[in-house]
Design an enzyme around this catalytic site. Structure first.
Site, short mmCIF file in Angstrom:
data_model
loop_
_atom_site.label_atom_id
_atom_site.label_comp_id
_atom_site.label_asym_id
_atom_site.label_seq_id
_atom_site.Cartn_x
_atom_site.Cartn_y
_atom_site.Cartn_z
N HIS A 38 -72.94 31.22 13.90
CA HIS A 38 -73.54 29.95 14.31
C HIS A 38 -74.84 29.67 13.58
CE1 HIS A 38 -71.56 28.32 18.15
NE2 HIS A 38 -70.69 29.12 17.56
N GLU A 107 -67.30 23.64 14.11
CA GLU A 107 -67.88 22.71 15.08
C GLU A 107 -69.01 21.94 14.41
OE1 GLU A 107 -68.74 26.14 15.86
OE2 GLU A 107 -66.80 26.64 16.74
#
Length: 328
Positions: A38, A107
């Site tokens: 991330h 994402e």
């Protein structure tokens, strides 16, 4: 037998802590490690987002035998696929053959940061399919030049190739993605324990062994105090209630906070095992086993109890999980 893994949750712990947790997870008897990749945490309360590949390099050096996987890396925007191939080859060398490259379509939370926008699902899947082809070509050796629809590669070559090939796992969510990616990947990753998903995966790969790995992930919030466990799960993991269609498109932790402002602690406790009851965790794992998942990675929610969980609770929990698996 089902394999049980431990998640290095980069969104909730710093890099030095993650390396120490990996060492402790290996000592506690976990079968494998997975690491998120991330650029931002889901929620500000989680508070971390170290570079996953740098951290995994340190994990490879600090551990001796436990396999590891990215869960998952998006090789389409923030990383060019040629860079991902080089990273995967290097990590496979450092880990002496213990690495699996887990890939997904990504994402907005992590990919929008390069300022290139966030494409729709069709484009994301097209990009991922082309990226996987490039990664495979580079990991096979030789010099690669390619002018594709989404990516250009100009005389690229990986000079340090591992002796052990890098398996590629891909995250899928339904029949369409299975049809697209099953021919391109070695293993399957999914978030929900859906038997039809696993069945469709194997049907789409008739020439591959039915024992190929299918990996899922389950959050838990272990604590000796159930109320504290629920509070922690709500504070740091309520983002997971949005579902994949929502979660893949929200761009910032602030957006996740706004989207989950009406999620109650009891709502989170209904989907995440909370508290000291290890049998509740065993029960939550069972649907994955029944669906045909071969590998299940646990996420202990929050950073503050990781050391206690790993030193005191992981071993008896794994014993219960394995006993239940052998009796199923």
């Amino acid at each position: 037998m089902t394999r049980f893994g431990y998640t290095l949750m980069t969104e909730q712990s710093g890099p030095r802590e993650l390396v120490s947790y990996a060492v402790a997870a290996e000592a506690a008897g976990f079968d494998f490690l997975v690491s998120s990749d991330h650029y931002s945490p889901w929620l500000e309360e989680q508070g971390h987002a170290p570079h996953a590949w740098t951290t995994l390099g340190a994990v490879a050096h600090a551990t001796s035998h436990i396999p590891m996987m990215t869960y998952v890396t998006c090789p389409t925007m923030r990383y060019h696929p040629a860079v991902v191939a080089q990273q995967a080859a290097t990590l496979q060398i450092l880990s002496e053959g213990r690495f699996t490259l887990g890939l997904g379509s990504g994402e907005s939370l992590n990919e929008h940061v390069i300022g290139a926008g966030w494409p729709g699902l069709d484009e994301r899947q097209d990009r991922l399919a082309e990226a996987i082809e490039i990664i495979r070509d580079l990991l096979s050796g030789g010099t690669v030049s390619r002018h594709g629809h989404w990516y250009r590669v100009d005389a690229a070559k990986i000079w340090d190739l591992p002796d052990h090939p890098v398996p590629i796992a891909v995250a899928v969510s339904g029949p369409r993605s299975i049809t697209r990616f099953a021919p391109l990947a070695d293993q399957m990753i999914a978030t929900d324990p859906e038997p039809d998903l696993v069945r469709s995966w194997h049907q789409a790969r008739p020439d591959q062994p039915a024992s190929s790995r299918v990996t899922g992930q389950l959050p838990i919030s272990w604590d000796t105090d159930r109320d504290k466990a629920i509070q922690r799960a709500h504070e740091q993991f309520r983002w997971s209630s949005g579902g994949w269609d929502v979660n893949s498109n929200l761009p910032t932790p602030a957006a996740f906070a706004a989207a989950t402002q009406f999620v109650r602690p009891q709502d989170v406790a209904e989907s995440i095992p909370c508290g000291p009851d290890l049998d509740a965790i065993v029960s939550a794992v069972r649907p994955y086993q029944e669906a045909g998942f071969t590998d299940i990675a646990l996420v202990q929610v929050g950073d503050e109890l990781q050391e206690q969980f790993l030193s005191e609770t992981a071993a008896p929990l794994l014993a219960k999980l394995r006993a239940s698996d052998s009796n199923s």
